[in-house]
Design a protein around this motif. Structure first.
Motif, PDB file in Angstrom:
ATOM      1  N   GLN A 652      35.298  -6.283 -69.208  1.00  0.00           N
ATOM      2  CA  GLN A 652      33.858  -6.418 -69.383  1.00  0.00           C
ATOM      3  C   GLN A 652      33.542  -7.727 -70.104  1.00  0.00           C
ATOM      4  O   GLN A 652      34.371  -8.241 -70.864  1.00  0.00           O
ATOM      5  N   GLU A 654      29.989 -10.303 -71.715  1.00  0.00           N
ATOM      6  CA  GLU A 654      28.577 -10.499 -72.016  1.00  0.00           C
ATOM      7  C   GLU A 654      28.383 -11.970 -72.341  1.00  0.00           C
ATOM      8  O   GLU A 654      29.149 -12.537 -73.121  1.00  0.00           O
ATOM      9  N   GLU A 656      25.400 -15.585 -72.295  1.00  0.00           N
ATOM     10  CA  GLU A 656      24.072 -16.149 -72.125  1.00  0.00           C
ATOM     11  C   GLU A 656      24.096 -17.199 -71.021  1.00  0.00           C
ATOM     12  O   GLU A 656      25.062 -17.948 -70.899  1.00  0.00           O
ATOM     13  N   MET A 666      20.264 -13.221 -70.870  1.00  0.00           N
ATOM     14  CA  MET A 666      21.471 -12.537 -71.309  1.00  0.00           C
ATOM     15  C   MET A 666      21.924 -11.597 -70.192  1.00  0.00           C
ATOM     16  O   MET A 666      21.128 -10.820 -69.669  1.00  0.00           O
ATOM     17  N   THR A 668      25.229  -8.947 -68.806  1.00  0.00           N
ATOM     18  CA  THR A 668      26.429  -8.198 -69.131  1.00  0.00           C
ATOM     19  C   THR A 668      27.028  -7.683 -67.831  1.00  0.00           C
ATOM     20  O   THR A 668      26.301  -7.288 -66.921  1.00  0.00           O
ATOM     21  N   ALA A 688      27.297  -8.181 -62.479  1.00  0.00           N
ATOM     22  CA  ALA A 688      26.606  -8.317 -63.766  1.00  0.00           C
ATOM     23  C   ALA A 688      25.129  -8.012 -63.582  1.00  0.00           C
ATOM     24  O   ALA A 688      24.592  -8.090 -62.479  1.00  0.00           O
ATOM     25  N   LYS A 695      17.671  -6.153 -74.270  1.00  0.00           N
ATOM     26  CA  LYS A 695      18.028  -6.665 -75.585  1.00  0.00           C
ATOM     27  C   LYS A 695      16.777  -6.835 -76.449  1.00  0.00           C
ATOM     28  O   LYS A 695      16.783  -6.516 -77.646  1.00  0.00           O
TER      29      LYS A 695
END
Length: 950
Positions: A652, A654, A656, A666, A668, A688, A695
């Motif tokens: 996984q 995450e 920007e 952003m 993920t 993604a 957020k």
């Protein structure tokens, strides 16, 4: 518009018949009258040089025009009519001034200083006309008249053509400059006013004055839609104050007065009742602008009702969470994440009951050491527990299975854990242990049966069949019978018995294939499903050939049945994966790509390409971590995750991304390996999602939670102050009232004994109310210490009936107890509070001559307390809300019975915290029976609350 400086305060109208804005306009126009008078008298040299014959006295004309200004100035003090129409009156006098001066200048041929004097007056007076005007119209009329007067005066007077042309040219230039300047000024004011009306809230400009009066100069149009109030500055302030609930009105005024006195920015949250009855929460904010003894404030009123509702919902959610934590029948552990792992901070009652570990002893210990280590746990489980902590720290959520030996023996548990990061303090971990021992045993047995079945299928995945068409009989070997679910030797041997086993949806196709083979001499082949007794389906592929006789007629068919269930499943999986792949790549909300195991790009969808300024040709065939999606500081991390995924792990990430429009986003996502049948990774799927808005919402929720926690701390401080500041003097008042009553003979005449009794009764009622509020607050906050211990509930009932017997006699109610031994494990003080509340209520709501019976007994699994009366009873529909704070059978200012409505709420919370329950049986006019069930001595002790000083 600002409040004028102190010099203009002397010119302010008196009497209060004008709005604040009109008052300011009158002040300014009074000053203009004085200045105009000075201007008329200052131009005396021109008047004296007039060559007119004695028909016009120069000094008299001058004094006459000046007298008009002085007269208007004086009339504004004497006449309210003039004050309300001051701008129009002043314009009329200015027109007279302009006409008079144009005539004087024209008669003198605009010679000497007359041309410059007329131009000076023509330049000054339009600015005076513009004051108080909303539009350019009055100014243009004045400029046009001046132009006309100049032309007529120059044409009829002795001025030469050259002088006339010069005067007209000068007048034209002045008119253009004045018109453009004044239009620009008025346009700027209108734009500012329009901007104020476009603000989502209610924009306003308010004032304060030295005599402590308040009002508004301007209110935007949103006042009508948001507040239901007219946007009239003259009445808005008073109407707004009237709609604030009385409980908040004085505080609002005090806050406003303090900001005005200190000349500091002001902000206040206040409830507001619109004229339609809707309750809003408003945020009022303003900043000072202006100087002097008074002041102007520019501000805005915003609707924060939804924010307040969100805060309330957050508090309710927190309360529900605490209740759920204590009431769950499965063990729950709250841990804090330190550098060396997860440490137990709190446990619920089920944890102690299941694992046999005291909550106090567990506090502070490492979760892995306490729950997953020891002689009764395998080494693999210990390692699994350590990995559990690490996984939870990284992913903040986890589900796994652990093995633990408890008092009942070895048990299997499913561990579900979720992490959270509070605003202050270490990260927290909540873990729930669900007993899955029976499910695991079932799974192990099912696995055994599945293994046996799989071995049988592998050994008999193909069977022989023969169909004798002449005799219409079918032979199946034992393998065929097993494929179709028959016991060996039980197949009837008919074509109908075969077709009965075929899935109805496939039967028509099978019969068509059979008929085609018989008619065309082609090989027969058909795939069909066979329903199994366990509800599953088995795919069978049937193949065969036709054998013909000498006459060319078909005589028999021979072939085999093959189990192709696994192949069909693989085909279905392949189609499902293909659909999933297409769905992912076609989803506009998913950024998706396909990679080789070495990380080179094979495909990418349009959504992902929208995040970079590049074409597919520039990224396909490139290493994933070297593509434009990744900044330099992320390339190393992404490369490591690709390598892990290539080894078969699920990775996984995450990160920007800067969108092509410079918007920071952003995302993920994950990197999932795709394997072949042998387990070898053949490709990597990257997907993604954009979580920017999520957020932001999480951050807003965190901020709202912090505000709610601050509000809760303020409530605790308030209750503590109230306990000290009210209870102490109230106790003294009750004591003095008792002393007065003791000093005065009860049979003495006069008001003193009566008043002393009223003071004592009212004081005790107020003290009971205060104690009820404080008890409820402590119970809700978990700050009231309840210590379970063993005692006889019957003794409590007898004692309480004895204590309240005088109260019952005073109300002419028959109060008696009916008890038998009822040993109980509960908090004795809490039980007294609950019992007193119920019996007092029963006496209060039972009319004269009625009965109140209090019973104590023991049932199979609990000690039972019953309080039954023959009082007024209630509508059963009221029972669901009966235990809410401040609820009573009769409510409102005209209610028949006194009380705070807190007794039953306190009773319910006390009973809940003692692991008991309370029920109500009632009917209007028939009475009410409250039943409390508490743990008997055979029940395990309830978890102890933390000791908190009262």
């Amino acid at each position: 518009m600002h409040i004028p400086p102190p010099a203009l305060a002397l010119l302010r109208p008196l009497g209060g018949d004008l709005s604040p804005a009109t008052e300011t306009t009158v002040q300014l126009h009074r000053l203009l009258c004085l200045l105009s008078t000075v201007l008329v008298l200052a131009l005396g040299a021109l008047y004296d040089a007039t060559s007119l014959s004695g028909s016009i006295n120069p000094a008299g004309a001058r004094l006459g025009v000046a007298g008009l200004f002085v007269g208007l100035f004086g009339a504004s003090y004497a006449s309210a009519w003039v004050r309300r129409r001051f701008p129009q009156c002043l314009r009329g006098v200015l027109y007279v001034f302009l006409v008079w001066f144009a005539v004087v200048a024209g008669l003198n041929g605009f010679a000497g200083d007359y041309d410059m004097g007329f131009l000076l007056v023509y330049a000054i007076l339009p600015g005076m006309v513009a004051i108080g005007s909303r539009g350019i119209g009055p100014v243009l009329w004045f400029l046009g008249l001046g132009m006309l007067l100049g032309a007529v005066s120059a044409g009829l007077g002795p001025a030469s053509m050259t002088k006339t042309g010069a005067v007209l040219a000068s007048l034209t230039a002045v008119a253009l400059v004045e018109g453009i300047a004044i239009q620009t000024h008025l346009s700027t004011q209108n734009q500012l006013r329009g901007f104020a009306h476009s603000i989502p809230g209610v924009a306003f400009q308010g004032y304060t004055r030295p005599e402590d009066s308040h009002g508004t100069y301007f209110v935007s149009d949103h006042a009508e839609s948001l507040l239901g109030l007219p946007a009239d500055p003259d009445v808005f302030h008073d109407r707004f104050i009237e709609q604030i609930p009385s409980s908040h009105r004085e505080g609002f005024r005090a806050s406003l007065a303090e900001a005005a006195a200190t000349r500091t920015p002001w902000q206040q949250e206040v409830p507001f009742d619109t004229p339609s009855g809707e309750r809003l929460w408003l945020l009022c904010a303003a900043t000072p602008a202006g100087q002097g003894g008074g002041g102007t404030f520019n501000g805005v009123i915003l609707d924060i009702t939804e924010q307040k509702r969100a805060e309330r919902a957050l508090r309710d959610e927190r309360d529900r969470f605490e209740t759920l934590f204590e009431s769950l029948p499965t063990p729950v552990v709250r841990c804090t994440i330190e550098e060396d792992g997860a440490h137990i901070a709190d446990t619920n009652g089920a944890f102690e009951k299941v694992f046999g570990i005291d909550a106090a002893a567990a506090e502070g210990q490492k979760a892995a050491d306490l729950l997953l280590s020891g002689e009764d746990v395998a080494e693999a489980d210990t390692l699994n527990g350590i990995q559990t902590d690490r996984s939870t720290l990284g992913a903040k959520s986890l589900r796994t299975e652990v093995h633990r030996t408890v008092e009942e023996g070895p048990r299997d548990f499913q561990l579900q854990a979720a992490g959270r990061a509070p605003a202050d303090g270490p990260p927290e971990l909540y873990a729930i242990y669900t007993d899955i021992t029976e499910e695991k045993e079932y799974e192990r047995e099912l696995e055994k049966l599945t293994t046996r079945l799989q071995l049988a299928l592998e050994a008999t995945d193909m069977g022989f069949w023969e169909w004798n068409l002449d005799a219409d009989t079918i032979f199946w070997d034992e393998a065929c019978e097993q494929l179709f679910g028959y016991e060996p030797g039980t197949f009837p041997g008919t074509y109908e018995a075969f077709t009965d086993q075929v899935h109805p949806a496939d039967l028509e196709a099978v019969e068509q294939h059979v008929q085609q083979a018989l008619e065309t001499d082609e090989r027969y082949q058909a795939d069909f499903r066979v329903p199994q007794r366990d509800g599953t389906e088995r795919w069978i592929q049937s193949r065969g050939t036709v054998e013909y006789g000498a006459d060319g007629a078909p005589q028999r068919m021979r072939g085999i049945h093959t189990d192709i269930t696994d192949r069909k499943r693989r085909e279905q999986d392949l189609r499902r994966k293909e659909r999933r792949y297409q769905a992912i790549f076609g989803d506009p909300n998913i950024l998706a790509g396909l990679l080789n195991p070495d990380g080179t790009f094979l495909a990418v969808n349009d959504t992902a390409m929208g995040y970079i300024e590049a074409s597919r040709d520039e990224v396909l065939g490139e290493l994933f971590w070297e593509t434009p999606w990744w900044a330099e500081d992320m390339q190393r991390t992404i490369r490591q995750k690709i390598e892990r995924a290539a080894d078969g792990e699920y990775a996984q990430f995450e990160a920007e991304h800067t969108h092509p429009d410079d918007d920071m986003r952003m995302v993920t996502g994950n990197i999932r390996p795709v394997t072949d049948r042998s387990g070898r990774v053949v490709s990597l799927v990257v997907s993604a999602r954009d979580v920017t808005e999520r957020k932001k919402r999480a951050e807003e929720l965190r901020a709202a939670k912090e505000e709610a926690e601050d509000a809760n701390q303020m409530k605790s401080a308030f209750l503590a102050n109230m306990s000290h500041e009210i209870r102490t003097p109230l106790t003294s008042i009750i004591g003095f009232a008792e002393a007065i009553g003791n000093e005065v003979d009860a049979d003495a005449e006069g008001p003193v004994p009566h008043f002393a009794g009223l003071i004592e009764k009212s004081g005790r009622h107020l003290l009971d109310t205060l104690n009820a509020v404080l008890n409820l607050s402590k119970l809700e906050a978990g700050e009231m210490a309840l210590r379970p211990e063993a005692f006889d509930l019957a003794d409590q009932v007898e004692e309480m009936v004895s204590q309240l017997h005088p109260q019952a006699e005073e109300a002419s109610v028959n109060l008696h107890a009916d008890t038998s031994a009822a040993p109980v494990r509960a908090d004795e003080g809490g039980t007294q509070v609950a019992l007193r509340n119920l019996v007092s209520n029963a006496i209060k709501y039972t009319p004269e001559g009625g009965h109140v019976k209090v019973r104590a007994r023991t049932s199979d699994d609990a000690a039972v307390l019953e309080v039954e009366d023959t009082g007024i009873g209630m509508n059963p529909d009221q029972v669901p809300t009966l235990f809410e704070p401040f609820r009573q059978a009769s409510e409102g200012t005209s209610r028949e019975y006194e009380g705070t409505g807190l007794g039953l709420s306190v009773t319910k919370r006390i009973v809940d915290q003692m692991n008991g329950d309370i029920a109500v049986d009632t009917a209007v006019g028939e009475g009410t029976c409250f039943t409390i069930r508490l743990p008997n001595l055979g029940a395990p002790p309830a978890p102890r609350e933390a000791d908190v000083a009262n």
